[in-house]
Design a protein around this motif. Sequence first.
Motif, PDB file in Angstrom:
ATOM      1  N   THR A  12       0.707  -1.264   0.058  1.00  0.00           N
ATOM      2  CA  THR A  12       0.059  -0.125  -0.076  1.00  0.00           C
ATOM      3  C   THR A  12       0.787   1.279   0.074  1.00  0.00           C
ATOM      4  O   THR A  12       0.730   2.162  -0.726  1.00  0.00           O
ATOM      5  CB  THR A  12      -0.947  -0.078   1.078  1.00  0.00           C
ATOM      6  N   VAL A  13       1.866   1.257   1.053  1.00  0.00           N
ATOM      7  CA  VAL A  13       2.816   2.422   0.966  1.00  0.00           C
ATOM      8  C   VAL A  13       3.603   2.504  -0.289  1.00  0.00           C
ATOM      9  O   VAL A  13       3.543   3.799  -0.833  1.00  0.00           O
ATOM     10  CB  VAL A  13       3.596   2.332   2.149  1.00  0.00           C
ATOM     11  N   LEU A 139       0.370   7.182   8.741  1.00  0.00           N
ATOM     12  CA  LEU A 139       1.437   6.113   8.910  1.00  0.00           C
ATOM     13  C   LEU A 139       1.542   5.998  10.796  1.00  0.00           C
ATOM     14  O   LEU A 139       1.529   4.718  11.056  1.00  0.00           O
ATOM     15  CB  LEU A 139       2.727   5.925   8.258  1.00  0.00           C
ATOM     16  N   GLU A 140       1.908   7.137  11.268  1.00  0.00           N
ATOM     17  CA  GLU A 140       2.126   6.947  12.784  1.00  0.00           C
ATOM     18  C   GLU A 140       0.764   6.589  13.407  1.00  0.00           C
ATOM     19  O   GLU A 140       1.102   5.744  14.337  1.00  0.00           O
ATOM     20  CB  GLU A 140       2.623   8.311  13.250  1.00  0.00           C
ATOM     21  N   GLN A 141      -0.245   7.107  12.897  1.00  0.00           N
ATOM     22  CA  GLN A 141      -1.774   6.653  13.551  1.00  0.00           C
ATOM     23  C   GLN A 141      -1.929   5.296  13.390  1.00  0.00           C
ATOM     24  O   GLN A 141      -2.384   4.550  14.155  1.00  0.00           O
ATOM     25  CB  GLN A 141      -2.680   7.684  12.972  1.00  0.00           C
ATOM     26  N   HIS A 158      -5.341  -1.413   9.419  1.00  0.00           N
ATOM     27  CA  HIS A 158      -4.874  -0.075  10.319  1.00  0.00           C
ATOM     28  C   HIS A 158      -4.600   1.122   9.782  1.00  0.00           C
ATOM     29  O   HIS A 158      -4.867   2.230  10.102  1.00  0.00           O
ATOM     30  CB  HIS A 158      -3.319  -0.719  11.112  1.00  0.00           C
ATOM     31  N   LEU A 159      -4.175   0.839   8.549  1.00  0.00           N
ATOM     32  CA  LEU A 159      -3.935   2.179   7.384  1.00  0.00           C
ATOM     33  C   LEU A 159      -5.256   2.668   7.256  1.00  0.00           C
ATOM     34  O   LEU A 159      -5.388   3.866   7.331  1.00  0.00           O
ATOM     35  CB  LEU A 159      -3.389   1.852   6.215  1.00  0.00           C
ATOM     36  N   LEU A 160      -6.406   1.847   6.960  1.00  0.00           N
ATOM     37  CA  LEU A 160      -7.633   2.347   6.575  1.00  0.00           C
ATOM     38  C   LEU A 160      -8.144   3.107   7.883  1.00  0.00           C
ATOM     39  O   LEU A 160      -8.709   4.246   7.639  1.00  0.00           O
ATOM     40  CB  LEU A 160      -8.486   1.171   6.252  1.00  0.00           C
TER      41      LEU A 160
END
Length: 190
Positions: A12-13, A139-141, A158-160
């Motif tokens: 994704t990144v 990304l940190e969140q 987690h990204l979503l």
Amino acid sequence: MFERFTTDARNTVTGAVTEARRAGAATVTEEHLLLSLLELGALDRLGVDRALVAADLTAARRRGGMSRADEEALAGLGIDLTEIVSRIEETHGEGALAAPAPRRRTLRASLRSALGRAEPDDRAGSYRVPFTAGSKKVLEQSLRIALGRKDNHIGTLHLLLALLSRPGTVSEVLTDHGITYTTAETTLAA
């Protein structure tokens, strides 16, 4: 932190970087992260229509990234955002507010040009596209969310969830399509 990312989250990144390059953007934004999640099919279980979400992101970009809340706040002051966008586009062309910032020219590229040497073909993506402060926060969140859920990894969920937890155009577009933090968490975590 990146050692905790699953293969899909890493894809994704890197996909977000590819999306930014494809768009000619100078930076990787939260929008590119969402487009990458869509491209990888991470939201398919939520019944998301990729084309509609992408179209709504384009419409928001056309408004200069202004959210509907911004538009309503301006309307409360008697300012019609649609009229402003129309006038800007009359003068500067359609999509003037959506145009990506030009990529900065590097010293190396300037020297190559001055010496009359051809630019190398950059379609392979040899230049580095930096992440905006907002996309870094996502990304940190995602790490914080993973730790809060006591997960040992950072995945696309987690990204979503990180994208949904931050105010802005991306979370607004997702919410307009029925994807909230709660629905994403319950549907994708199952």
